[in-house]
Design an enzyme around this catalytic site. Structure first.
Site, short mmCIF file in Angstrom:
data_model
loop_
_atom_site.label_atom_id
_atom_site.label_comp_id
_atom_site.label_asym_id
_atom_site.label_seq_id
_atom_site.Cartn_x
_atom_site.Cartn_y
_atom_site.Cartn_z
N GLU A 160 0.88 -1.18 0.00
CA GLU A 160 0.00 0.00 0.00
C GLU A 160 0.91 1.22 0.00
OE1 GLU A 160 -3.99 -1.84 1.73
OE2 GLU A 160 -3.21 -0.10 2.76
N CYS A 215 -2.10 9.26 3.11
CA CYS A 215 -1.88 8.66 1.79
C CYS A 215 -2.94 9.15 0.82
CB CYS A 215 -1.88 7.14 1.88
SG CYS A 215 -3.29 6.49 2.76
P1 NAD Z 1 8.76 4.39 4.16
O1 NAD Z 1 8.72 3.62 2.89
O2 NAD Z 1 9.89 5.30 4.40
O3 NAD Z 1 8.72 3.40 5.40
C1 NAD Z 1 7.66 2.47 5.62
C2 NAD Z 1 8.16 1.32 6.48
O4 NAD Z 1 9.13 0.57 5.77
C3 NAD Z 1 8.85 1.77 7.77
O5 NAD Z 1 8.45 0.91 8.81
C4 NAD Z 1 10.33 1.61 7.44
O6 NAD Z 1 11.15 1.40 8.56
C5 NAD Z 1 10.29 0.37 6.57
N1 NAD Z 1 11.43 0.19 5.66
C6 NAD Z 1 12.25 1.14 5.12
N2 NAD Z 1 13.16 0.57 4.30
C7 NAD Z 1 12.90 -0.76 4.30
C8 NAD Z 1 13.47 -1.90 3.62
N3 NAD Z 1 14.50 -1.76 2.78
N4 NAD Z 1 12.94 -3.12 3.85
C9 NAD Z 1 11.86 -3.28 4.67
N5 NAD Z 1 11.29 -2.26 5.34
C10 NAD Z 1 11.80 -1.01 5.15
O7 NAD Z 1 7.36 5.19 4.24
P2 NAD Z 1 6.83 6.16 5.39
O8 NAD Z 1 7.57 7.46 5.30
O9 NAD Z 1 6.77 5.46 6.69
O10 NAD Z 1 5.33 6.39 4.92
C11 NAD Z 1 4.92 7.38 4.04
C12 NAD Z 1 4.50 6.77 2.71
O11 NAD Z 1 3.51 5.77 2.95
C13 NAD Z 1 3.83 7.77 1.78
O12 NAD Z 1 4.28 7.54 0.46
C14 NAD Z 1 2.34 7.43 1.91
O13 NAD Z 1 1.57 7.81 0.81
C15 NAD Z 1 2.40 5.95 2.09
N6 NAD Z 1 1.18 5.44 2.73
C16 NAD Z 1 0.31 4.71 1.98
C17 NAD Z 1 -0.86 4.23 2.56
C18 NAD Z 1 -1.84 3.45 1.74
O14 NAD Z 1 -2.79 2.95 2.31
N7 NAD Z 1 -1.68 3.31 0.43
C19 NAD Z 1 -1.13 4.50 3.90
C20 NAD Z 1 -0.22 5.25 4.64
C21 NAD Z 1 0.94 5.70 4.04
#
Ligand code: NAD
Length: 455
Positions: free
Chosen positions: A227, A261
């Site tokens: 997501e 999001c």
């Molecule tokens: P992010 O991708 O930076 O991090 C998300 C998660 O992934 C965190 O827990 C992080 O520690 C982990 N992570 C980072 N690198 C990783 C790797 N290499 N392997 C595994 N895990 C890893 O995103 P964020 O800043 O936490 O969230 C913001 C983003 O999320 C925005 O783009 C937003 O639109 C999206 N979002 C989407 C939805 C949806 O329902 N579509 C909902 C909420 C947020």
């Protein structure tokens, strides 16, 4: 140690021991051993446990909201809204799981019976984002647990205190420690988690990280749901009540400081009302109180992540250099804290990053259009496809427009909205798979086909 900072002040509020490869492997093995026992419990027992979790959330809103605000900068009223909102989602799952996963006969003839059952996936990884840790986490771990899975839950490093609270409440409600384990750490810990031989990975976060995870998991044939982000558009037709539409869309763009999001990220307005709409929109946004997120009357808080300040600053500079007009805000404030002014840009077009790249902050571009067709073309001119919508009094026209939009969710005269009864999914770079609705319960199961012939 994981250092947790208050994004409103930069003050360190916690230092937490992090997981490591060894502790993650141990949590995985414990989950693997405990999952069949959890899955073998009658469904009403698991429903009872998650009902207690729902009630525990309801009776602890103030404390949990204060923690959420301290680590993410989410304005306190919005933090309360989020925690108050999760029980309603849990209710949907509690009421709908039995019907969604009970084995059913689909055909009977000539001594042959065909049946579908739903088996839990097994041990699943839930890697979560910080912007709505209760909602986006709960969309995964609640149905995952109800359907008999064990969950290795890695909250975002920017919402770890809330993640730990979620774990403690689940354990107090009766979920065994090994069936729901919280992993503490940043991306490296998420990356280590998915090296374990889990049966499913449910990720919420950015497109960039989602891509990395997909690359890692593709060859392993592990069930994967992503997501991801969005660049969600709304089209305002010429027949609307301008003040009402502007108020609704200002909220849709700026709620949670624009870090949802499904925040409205771009607005297209019919030329006959463009000037009036911009005026009404700016008036609304200028009226939002920015400041201490712990104060009851604050609507706009700091950004949760400091690096996003650079993204917003670059988007404003790029737009202005290409001819956009800055009609409100546009500037990063001095530290301490990750503060950016609420920002409105007009005279924008699709050569500008602000209309193409996810902003994830209190900033919006408003573009003038001269026809419905132009609006539809521009709304679909994106790699993303999470939500999109139209404001108009003409229901027939609204339906025609919504049916042409390439997005997981479409809105008529509303925006920035999620319902537990409807699937939450994205098209293109907004992800694969879905949560919520009965499909979002089945997502945590493997349908098994039974071919049964009486001798
Ligand atoms: P992010 O991708 O930076 O991090 C998300 C998660 O992934 C965190 O827990 C992080 O520690 C982990 N992570 C980072 N690198 C990783 C790797 N290499 N392997 C595994 N895990 C890893 O995103 P964020 O800043 O936490 O969230 C913001 C983003 O999320 C925005 O783009 C937003 O639109 C999206 N979002 C989407 C939805 C949806 O329902 N579509 C909902 C909420 C947020």
């Amino acid at each position: 140690m994981l250092i947790v900072q208050n994004p409103a002040t930069d003050a360190t509020i916690a230092e937490l021991p992090q997981d490591n490869a060894h502790s993650i492997a141990a949590k995985y093995l414990a989950a693997r051993a405990a999952q069949p026992v959890w899955a073998a419990l009658p469904l009403p027992t698991r429903i009872g446990v998650l009902t207690r979790f729902r009630d525990a959330l309801k009776s602890d809103v103030e404390r949990l909201a204060a923690i959420l605000t301290s680590e993410t900068g989410k304005p306190i009223r919005q933090a309360r809204n989020e925690i108050n909102g999760l029980p309603a989602r849990i209710d949907f799952f509690l009421e709908s799981t039995e019907a969604a996963i009970t084995a059913r006969d689909v055909h009977k003839a000539g001594g042959m019976r065909e049946q579908i059952s739903h088996e839990p996936l097994g041990v699943v990884a839930n890697i979560s984002a910080w912007n709505y840790p209760y909602f986006v986490g709960g969309n995964v771990f609640v149905p995952a647990l109800l359907t008999g899975n064990a969950v290795l839950y890695k909250p975002s490093e920017f919402a770890t205190l809330s993640g730990i609270e979620i774990g403690a409440l689940l354990h107090r409600s009766g979920v065994p420690q090994s069936v729901f384990a919280v992993l503490v750490g940043a991306g490296a810990i998420g990356s280590e988690l998915i090296k374990q031989p889990v049966d499913g990975v449910f990720f919420t976060g950015s497109y960039a990280t989602g891509q990395r995870i997909a690359r890692e998991l593709g060859p392993r044939m592990v069930k994967l749901q992503l997501e991801l982000g969005g660049k969600d558009p709304i089209y305002v037709r010429g027949d609307v009540d301008v003040a009402k539409a502007a108020a609704s869309l200002a909220d849709g763009a700026m709620y949670n400081t624009g870090q949802s999001c499904c925040s409205v990220e771009r607005i297209y307005v019919y030329h006959t009302i463009y000037k009036d709409f911009v005026k009404a929109f700016v008036k609304e946004v200028a009226g939002f109180k920015s400041g201490d997120p712990a104060a009851d009357d604050t609507y706009i808080g700091p950004l949760t992540r400091a690096p996003q300040l650079d993204v917003l600053e670059r988007q404003v500079a790029d737009a202005v250099a290409k001819g956009a007009k800055l009609v409100l805000g546009g500037t990063r404030l001095q530290p301490p804290g990750n503060w950016f002014e609420s920002t409105v840009l007009t005279h924008v077009d699709h050569s500008m990053d602000v209309m193409r790249e996810e902003s994830f902050g209190p900033i919006i571009g408003i573009q003038r259009v001269t026809s419905d067709d132009e609006a539809v073309r521009l709304m679909n001119d994106t790699e993303y496809g999470l939500t999109a919508g139209v404001y108009t009094q003409d229901e027939l026209r609204a339906n025609e427009i919504l049916s042409q939009l390439r997005a997981g969710s479409v809105y008529w005269n509303c925006c920035d909205r999620v319902s537990p009864r409807l699937p939450w999914s994205g098209v293109g770079h907004s992800g694969i798979g879905l949560t919520l609705s009965t499909y979002g319960i089945e997502a945590f199961t493997r349908p098994k086909a039974w071919h049964l012939k009486s001798a």
